[in-house]
Design a protein around this motif. Structure first.
Motif, PDB file in Angstrom:
ATOM      1  N   THR A   6      -0.453   5.894  -0.250  1.00  0.00           N
ATOM      2  CA  THR A   6      -1.514   6.830  -0.605  1.00  0.00           C
ATOM      3  C   THR A   6      -2.277   6.245  -1.781  1.00  0.00           C
ATOM      4  N   GLY A   7      -3.576   6.491  -1.792  1.00  0.00           N
ATOM      5  CA  GLY A   7      -4.411   5.856  -2.809  1.00  0.00           C
ATOM      6  C   GLY A   7      -4.563   4.367  -2.545  1.00  0.00           C
ATOM      7  N   GLY A   8      -4.358   3.984  -1.298  1.00  0.00           N
ATOM      8  CA  GLY A   8      -4.328   2.568  -0.944  1.00  0.00           C
ATOM      9  C   GLY A   8      -5.667   1.864  -0.990  1.00  0.00           C
ATOM     10  N   ALA A   9      -6.752   2.625  -1.104  1.00  0.00           N
ATOM     11  CA  ALA A   9      -8.075   2.000  -1.170  1.00  0.00           C
ATOM     12  C   ALA A   9      -8.528   1.803  -2.608  1.00  0.00           C
ATOM     13  N   GLY A  10      -7.672   2.155  -3.544  1.00  0.00           N
ATOM     14  CA  GLY A  10      -8.011   1.992  -4.957  1.00  0.00           C
ATOM     15  C   GLY A  10      -7.579   0.628  -5.480  1.00  0.00           C
ATOM     16  N   TYR A  11      -7.708   0.470  -6.765  1.00  0.00           N
ATOM     17  CA  TYR A  11      -7.455  -0.831  -7.411  1.00  0.00           C
ATOM     18  C   TYR A  11      -6.010  -1.289  -7.204  1.00  0.00           C
ATOM     19  N   ILE A  12      -5.065  -0.495  -7.680  1.00  0.00           N
ATOM     20  CA  ILE A  12      -3.657  -0.874  -7.568  1.00  0.00           C
ATOM     21  C   ILE A  12      -3.186  -0.755  -6.126  1.00  0.00           C
ATOM     22  N   GLY A  13      -3.618   0.320  -5.448  1.00  0.00           N
ATOM     23  CA  GLY A  13      -3.184   0.529  -4.075  1.00  0.00           C
ATOM     24  C   GLY A  13      -3.597  -0.597  -3.141  1.00  0.00           C
ATOM     25  N   VAL A  29      -2.410   3.474   5.516  1.00  0.00           N
ATOM     26  CA  VAL A  29      -3.048   3.844   4.251  1.00  0.00           C
ATOM     27  C   VAL A  29      -3.679   5.229   4.360  1.00  0.00           C
ATOM     28  N   LEU A  30      -3.448   6.026   3.337  1.00  0.00           N
ATOM     29  CA  LEU A  30      -4.094   7.341   3.211  1.00  0.00           C
ATOM     30  C   LEU A  30      -4.840   7.379   1.885  1.00  0.00           C
ATOM     31  N   ASP A  31      -6.134   7.656   1.949  1.00  0.00           N
ATOM     32  CA  ASP A  31      -6.935   7.727   0.723  1.00  0.00           C
ATOM     33  C   ASP A  31      -8.091   8.686   0.966  1.00  0.00           C
ATOM     34  N   ASP A  32      -8.403   9.503  -0.017  1.00  0.00           N
ATOM     35  CA  ASP A  32      -9.514  10.449   0.174  1.00  0.00           C
ATOM     36  C   ASP A  32     -10.870   9.830  -0.190  1.00  0.00           C
ATOM     37  N   LEU A  33     -10.831   8.575  -0.639  1.00  0.00           N
ATOM     38  CA  LEU A  33     -12.041   7.815  -1.001  1.00  0.00           C
ATOM     39  C   LEU A  33     -12.856   8.487  -2.105  1.00  0.00           C
ATOM     40  N   SER A  34     -12.177   9.294  -2.926  1.00  0.00           N
ATOM     41  CA  SER A  34     -12.873   9.904  -4.058  1.00  0.00           C
ATOM     42  C   SER A  34     -13.259   8.832  -5.072  1.00  0.00           C
ATOM     43  N   TYR A  35     -12.441   7.785  -5.155  1.00  0.00           N
ATOM     44  CA  TYR A  35     -12.738   6.651  -6.034  1.00  0.00           C
ATOM     45  C   TYR A  35     -12.641   5.320  -5.296  1.00  0.00           C
ATOM     46  N   GLY A  36     -11.795   5.259  -4.293  1.00  0.00           N
ATOM     47  CA  GLY A  36     -11.546   3.989  -3.605  1.00  0.00           C
ATOM     48  C   GLY A  36     -12.627   3.625  -2.614  1.00  0.00           C
ATOM     49  N   GLY A  50      -8.283  11.216   3.711  1.00  0.00           N
ATOM     50  CA  GLY A  50      -7.856  12.578   3.441  1.00  0.00           C
ATOM     51  C   GLY A  50      -7.000  12.610   2.196  1.00  0.00           C
ATOM     52  N   SER A  51      -6.594  13.816   1.828  1.00  0.00           N
ATOM     53  CA  SER A  51      -5.833  13.992   0.598  1.00  0.00           C
ATOM     54  C   SER A  51      -4.326  13.867   0.828  1.00  0.00           C
ATOM     55  N   ALA A  52      -3.667  13.251  -0.158  1.00  0.00           N
ATOM     56  CA  ALA A  52      -2.209  13.158  -0.117  1.00  0.00           C
ATOM     57  C   ALA A  52      -1.583  14.545  -0.245  1.00  0.00           C
ATOM     58  N   GLY A  53      -2.374  15.529  -0.647  1.00  0.00           N
ATOM     59  CA  GLY A  53      -1.871  16.890  -0.751  1.00  0.00           C
ATOM     60  C   GLY A  53      -2.049  17.699   0.522  1.00  0.00           C
ATOM     61  N   ASP A  81       3.191   6.120  -3.627  1.00  0.00           N
ATOM     62  CA  ASP A  81       2.060   6.928  -4.048  1.00  0.00           C
ATOM     63  C   ASP A  81       1.443   6.355  -5.307  1.00  0.00           C
ATOM     64  N   SER A  82       0.326   5.667  -5.134  1.00  0.00           N
ATOM     65  CA  SER A  82      -0.322   5.064  -6.296  1.00  0.00           C
ATOM     66  C   SER A  82      -1.019   6.113  -7.139  1.00  0.00           C
ATOM     67  N   ALA A  83      -1.081   7.334  -6.639  1.00  0.00           N
ATOM     68  CA  ALA A  83      -1.744   8.390  -7.396  1.00  0.00           C
ATOM     69  C   ALA A  83      -0.728   9.370  -7.966  1.00  0.00           C
ATOM     70  N   ILE A  84       0.520   8.915  -8.136  1.00  0.00           N
ATOM     71  CA  ILE A  84       1.575   9.821  -8.602  1.00  0.00           C
ATOM     72  C   ILE A  84       1.243  10.419  -9.959  1.00  0.00           C
ATOM     73  N   SER A  85       0.795   9.592 -10.900  1.00  0.00           N
ATOM     74  CA  SER A  85       0.513  10.149 -12.224  1.00  0.00           C
ATOM     75  C   SER A  85      -0.673  11.089 -12.152  1.00  0.00           C
ATOM     76  N   PHE A  86      -1.621  10.810 -11.220  1.00  0.00           N
ATOM     77  CA  PHE A  86      -2.741  11.735 -11.004  1.00  0.00           C
ATOM     78  C   PHE A  86      -2.191  13.091 -10.597  1.00  0.00           C
ATOM     79  N   GLY A  87      -1.217  13.085  -9.694  1.00  0.00           N
ATOM     80  CA  GLY A  87      -0.633  14.325  -9.217  1.00  0.00           C
ATOM     81  C   GLY A  87       0.048  15.096 -10.332  1.00  0.00           C
TER      82      GLY A  87
HETATM   83  N1  LIG Z   1      -5.363   0.276 -13.140  1.00  0.00           N
HETATM   84  C1  LIG Z   1      -4.426   0.118 -14.053  1.00  0.00           C
HETATM   85  O1  LIG Z   1      -4.396  -0.874 -14.837  1.00  0.00           O
HETATM   86  C2  LIG Z   1      -3.309   1.129 -14.175  1.00  0.00           C
HETATM   87  C3  LIG Z   1      -2.289   0.897 -15.100  1.00  0.00           C
HETATM   88  C4  LIG Z   1      -1.229   1.811 -15.202  1.00  0.00           C
HETATM   89  C5  LIG Z   1      -1.231   2.943 -14.397  1.00  0.00           C
HETATM   90  N2  LIG Z   1      -2.241   3.154 -13.523  1.00  0.00           N
HETATM   91  C6  LIG Z   1      -2.184   4.355 -12.705  1.00  0.00           C
HETATM   92  O2  LIG Z   1      -2.099   3.955 -11.330  1.00  0.00           O
HETATM   93  C7  LIG Z   1      -2.818   4.904 -10.523  1.00  0.00           C
HETATM   94  C8  LIG Z   1      -3.867   4.182  -9.704  1.00  0.00           C
HETATM   95  O3  LIG Z   1      -4.762   3.507 -10.587  1.00  0.00           O
HETATM   96  P1  LIG Z   1      -5.993   2.697 -10.012  1.00  0.00           P
HETATM   97  O4  LIG Z   1      -6.534   1.903 -11.154  1.00  0.00           O
HETATM   98  O5  LIG Z   1      -5.594   1.987  -8.776  1.00  0.00           O
HETATM   99  O6  LIG Z   1      -6.995   3.895  -9.698  1.00  0.00           O
HETATM  100  P2  LIG Z   1      -8.075   3.987  -8.541  1.00  0.00           P
HETATM  101  O7  LIG Z   1      -8.963   5.141  -8.854  1.00  0.00           O
HETATM  102  O8  LIG Z   1      -8.715   2.646  -8.322  1.00  0.00           O
HETATM  103  O9  LIG Z   1      -7.189   4.303  -7.260  1.00  0.00           O
HETATM  104  C9  LIG Z   1      -6.712   5.594  -6.959  1.00  0.00           C
HETATM  105  C10 LIG Z   1      -6.966   5.812  -5.492  1.00  0.00           C
HETATM  106  O10 LIG Z   1      -6.411   7.077  -5.122  1.00  0.00           O
HETATM  107  C11 LIG Z   1      -7.357   7.761  -4.327  1.00  0.00           C
HETATM  108  N3  LIG Z   1      -7.025   9.180  -4.500  1.00  0.00           N
HETATM  109  C12 LIG Z   1      -7.158   9.955  -5.592  1.00  0.00           C
HETATM  110  N4  LIG Z   1      -6.708  11.175  -5.366  1.00  0.00           N
HETATM  111  C13 LIG Z   1      -6.265  11.190  -4.076  1.00  0.00           C
HETATM  112  C14 LIG Z   1      -5.680  12.176  -3.250  1.00  0.00           C
HETATM  113  N5  LIG Z   1      -5.454  13.427  -3.677  1.00  0.00           N
HETATM  114  N6  LIG Z   1      -5.340  11.848  -1.982  1.00  0.00           N
HETATM  115  C15 LIG Z   1      -5.565  10.595  -1.513  1.00  0.00           C
HETATM  116  N7  LIG Z   1      -6.120   9.609  -2.256  1.00  0.00           N
HETATM  117  C16 LIG Z   1      -6.463   9.908  -3.541  1.00  0.00           C
HETATM  118  C17 LIG Z   1      -8.715   7.348  -4.833  1.00  0.00           C
HETATM  119  O11 LIG Z   1      -9.758   7.507  -3.873  1.00  0.00           O
HETATM  120  C18 LIG Z   1      -8.464   5.867  -5.145  1.00  0.00           C
HETATM  121  O12 LIG Z   1      -8.712   5.032  -4.030  1.00  0.00           O
HETATM  122  C19 LIG Z   1      -3.416   5.931 -11.481  1.00  0.00           C
HETATM  123  O13 LIG Z   1      -2.560   7.049 -11.514  1.00  0.00           O
HETATM  124  C20 LIG Z   1      -3.428   5.213 -12.811  1.00  0.00           C
HETATM  125  O14 LIG Z   1      -3.343   6.136 -13.885  1.00  0.00           O
HETATM  126  C21 LIG Z   1      -3.275   2.278 -13.394  1.00  0.00           C
END
Ligand SMILES: NC(=O)c1ccc[n+]([C@@H]2O[C@H](COP(=O)([O-])OP(=O)(O)OC[C@H]3O[C@@H](n4cnc5c(N)ncnc54)[C@H](O)[C@@H]3O)[C@@H](O)[C@H]2O)c1
Length: 93
Positions: A6-13, A29-36, A50-53, A81-87
């Motif tokens: 989840t969050g696989g289209a983001g930076y870390i994911g 991969v599941l991502d809502d593309l809110s940022y990814g 879609g949302s991980a929720g 879940d790359s968005a765990i801390s977000f959750g």
């Molecule tokens: N980038 C870093 O250096 C770093 C370092 C430590 C911790 N983190 C943590 O790792 C996590 C990911 O960071 P990142 O930089 O990859 O952020 P990011 O915004 O690039 O990636 C997050 C992804 O999650 C998706 N997303 C958000 N809410 C969602 C939901 N409800 N359902 C499905 N997808 C959802 C977004 O569209 C995005 O693609 C964050 O929690 C961040 O705090 C990041």
């Protein structure tokens, strides 16, 4: 075993997905593309927007897509879940 990222289209994911794919893992991969960005994920990797929720969507992915792929019913689903801390942040609001 298939891995749902989840969050696989983001930076870390997306980096995680790339590394898992390089290691030959089966990934969904599941991502809502809110940022990814969809383009961050190889077109050959199954992608759901879609949302991980969204419990219904998660159930659909687990019971249809994953079971129809290379997973046997007894396979474990590892949820990365790359968005765990977000959750956690959301749950404190
Ligand atoms: N980038 C870093 O250096 C770093 C370092 C430590 C911790 N983190 C943590 O790792 C996590 C990911 O960071 P990142 O930089 O990859 O952020 P990011 O915004 O690039 O990636 C997050 C992804 O999650 C998706 N997303 C958000 N809410 C969602 C939901 N409800 N359902 C499905 N997808 C959802 C977004 O569209 C995005 O693609 C964050 O929690 C961040 O705090 C990041």
């Amino acid at each position: 075993m298939a891995i749902l990222v989840t969050g696989g289209a983001g930076y870390i994911g997306s980096v995680t997905v790339e590394r898992l794919a390089t290691n030959g893992e089966s990934i969904v991969v599941l991502d809502d593309l809110s940022y990814g960005h969809r383009e961050a994920i190889d077109a050959g990797i199954p992608f759901y927007q879609g949302s991980a929720g969204d419990r219904n969507l998660l159930a659909d992915i687990v019971f249809t897509s994953l079971s129809c792929a290379r997973c046997s019913p007894s396979s474990l689903l590892l949820l990365f879940d790359s968005a765990i801390s977000f959750g956690f942040n959301q749950s404190r609001v």
